[in-house]
Design an enzyme around this catalytic site. Structure first.
Site, short mmCIF file in Angstrom:
data_model
loop_
_atom_site.label_atom_id
_atom_site.label_comp_id
_atom_site.label_asym_id
_atom_site.label_seq_id
_atom_site.Cartn_x
_atom_site.Cartn_y
_atom_site.Cartn_z
N THR A 257 0.84 -1.33 0.02
CA THR A 257 0.05 0.08 0.05
C THR A 257 0.74 1.33 0.09
OG1 THR A 257 -1.91 -1.18 1.02
CG2 THR A 257 -1.69 1.23 1.45
N ASN B 166 -5.64 -9.45 -7.68
CA ASN B 166 -5.48 -10.15 -6.62
C ASN B 166 -7.10 -10.74 -6.47
OD1 ASN B 166 -5.88 -7.14 -6.52
ND2 ASN B 166 -7.02 -7.37 -4.90
N SER C 16 4.47 -6.71 -0.96
CA SER C 16 4.36 -6.80 0.48
C SER C 16 5.31 -7.93 0.67
CB SER C 16 3.03 -7.10 0.87
OG SER C 16 2.62 -5.53 1.27
N CYS D 206 -9.50 -6.36 1.09
CA CYS D 206 -9.26 -4.90 1.15
C CYS D 206 -10.62 -4.12 0.75
CB CYS D 206 -8.23 -4.37 0.24
SG CYS D 206 -6.41 -5.39 0.38
N1 PMP Z 1 -1.60 -4.79 -4.15
C1 PMP Z 1 -2.05 -6.22 -4.20
C2 PMP Z 1 -2.39 -6.67 -5.54
C3 PMP Z 1 -2.57 -6.77 -3.12
O1 PMP Z 1 -3.18 -8.04 -3.36
C4 PMP Z 1 -2.62 -6.32 -1.74
C5 PMP Z 1 -2.98 -7.16 -0.76
N2 PMP Z 1 -4.36 -7.17 -0.62
C6 PMP Z 1 -1.89 -4.98 -1.88
C7 PMP Z 1 -1.62 -4.28 -3.09
C8 PMP Z 1 -1.63 -4.15 -0.21
O2 PMP Z 1 -0.65 -4.99 0.23
P1 PMP Z 1 -0.80 -4.36 1.81
O3 PMP Z 1 -2.03 -4.45 2.42
O4 PMP Z 1 0.41 -5.35 2.55
O5 PMP Z 1 -0.25 -3.10 1.80
#
Ligand code: PMP
Length: 380
Positions: free
Chosen positions: A74, A154, A201, A325
């Site tokens: 993020t 995702n 991440s 998310c």
């Molecule tokens: N980009 C994608 C494609 C993701 O799948 C995710 C996690 N769901 C993120 C960004 C964000 O990752 P984080 O929550 O670890 O910041």
């Protein structure tokens, strides 16, 4: 009770080796990497080793690329997208992304448009969830300064042809190509050396939550989003989580080493799961067959997906009803809508994403539990 965790696309448990190394390093290398004494220098050495290790896992030369340690994808997506846009705003105001990005990309672009006057172009995807390179080609011009397109979606596991897309962007010397590779690292082949900046991440590959990075070409200048000390090339003030960063390097290395073995296993599970799903008449599969083997997304035509996911959870099977998310925001999947699915299908999707320890028996047990619920639960 049964416990079958099939939600690796949301997060996965830390690798045991990585976790024990985290504990050890937190005890023996606890120094502040900015401190000038021996304890600080020890932490700083470890941090630089992690940086080089990460670049090496991606096959990138440290003379041309750098790695900035951050709190996750993020933050990394935000730094890349806003950092490039603010830094190069005098070159042009056009920025491009797609309709199916993670909210940390989508909302960063929307903020740039709504609050900072950038001209945003949102590319459509085809019914398989991928960007057609020709749709990017059609909107590129010399006013474009940034294009951001994810490697693996995702929600659906749909893949983009990152090599072809990057080649199009690089025909325009003022534009940079950013890629969110969070669901791709250690899982699918990505041409990392063709990308100007990419984000990920640690917790999607067995590292710890709260660690992530931005890898970028050294020639790119970013505006930092966080004022503070000069840590992380001045792009991210604050005391660095050295043990976490080092463990991200270890987890990434482990996932790259097991790439072929894990991919074969994931493909076998995906095929088995798709076979089982094809026998359920109300199921319509949203994931493309040639997408990431790690994600299977389908919609229920008669039942409410959230109710079935809750029932599955009570029975010890953990899957997602919508990208984790998004669950607090929009109850409908904008990703599936962009793939031309109906509102009903887009509000009733389930994502299954098994990890390397999942077995065929786990998939069979999951299918049996879901079939049982589909009989017991009242249709919507
Ligand atoms: N980009 C994608 C494609 C993701 O799948 C995710 C996690 N769901 C993120 C960004 C964000 O990752 P984080 O929550 O670890 O910041």
């Amino acid at each position: 009770m049964t416990m079958v965790y099939l939600d690796y696309a949301a997060t996965c448990p830390p690798s045991p080796a990585v976790l024990s190394e985290f504990k050890r390093l937190s005890e023996v290398s606890f120094g502040n990497a900015s401190s000038k004494h021996a304890v600080g220098r020890d932490a700083s050495r470890l941090l630089e080793k992690a940086r080089l290790g990460i670049l090496s896992s991606f096959g990138l030369n440290p003379s041309s690329y750098q790695c900035v340690f951050l709190s996750g994808a993020t933050e990394s997506n935000n730094l890349a997208i806003k950092g490039v846009s603010f830094s190069y705003k005098n070159r042009g105001k056009k920025i491009i992304t797609t309709a199916v990005e993670h909210p940390s990309v989508k909302n960063a672009f929307e903020q740039l448009k709504n609050e900072f006057g950038f001209q945003l172009i949102v590319l459509p995807v085809n019914e398989a969830g991928s960007v057609e390179p020709s749709s990017l080609e059609a909107v590129m011009d010399n006013e474009v300064i940034l294009v951001s397109i994810m490697a693996v979606n995702n929600e659906t596991g749909a893949l983009n042809d990152i090599g072809a897309l990057a080649d199009i962007v690089h025909r325009y010397p003022k534009a940079f190509f950013h890629c969110d590779v969070t669901q791709g690292i250690g899982k699918v082949k990505v041409p990392y050396s063709k990308i100007d900046l990419f984000s990920f991440s640690a917790h999607k590959v067995g590292g710890l939550k709260g660690n992530g990075a931005l890898v970028m070409k050294k020639t790119i200048r970013l505006v930092s989003l966080l004022s503070g000390g000069d840590q992380e090339l001045g792009l991210r003030g604050g005391t660095v989580d050295v043990a976490g960063a080092y463990c991200m390097h270890l987890a990434l290395k482990e996932s790259m080493e097991k790439f072929a073995e894990h991919k074969e296993h994931a493909s076998m599970l995906k095929e088995h799961l798709l076979q089982g799903l094809s026998k359920i008449d109300e199921v319509v599969v949203n994931s493309p067959l040639d997408g990431s083997p790690y994600v299977v997304n389908f919609s229920l035509r008669k039942h409410k997906a959230s109710v079935i996911v809750e029932g599955l959870s009570e029975a010890g099977f953990y899957v997602s009803s919508i990208s984790a998310c998004n669950s607090k925001g929009e109850p409908i999947s904008y990703v599936l809508l962009a793939m031309n699915r109906s509102k009903e299908d887009a509000s009733n999707s389930i994502r299954v994403s098994p990890g390397p320890e999942a077995t065929i028996e786990d998939i069979d047990a999951f299918l049996a539990a879901m079939n049982k619920l589909l009989l017991e639960v009242r249709p919507r």
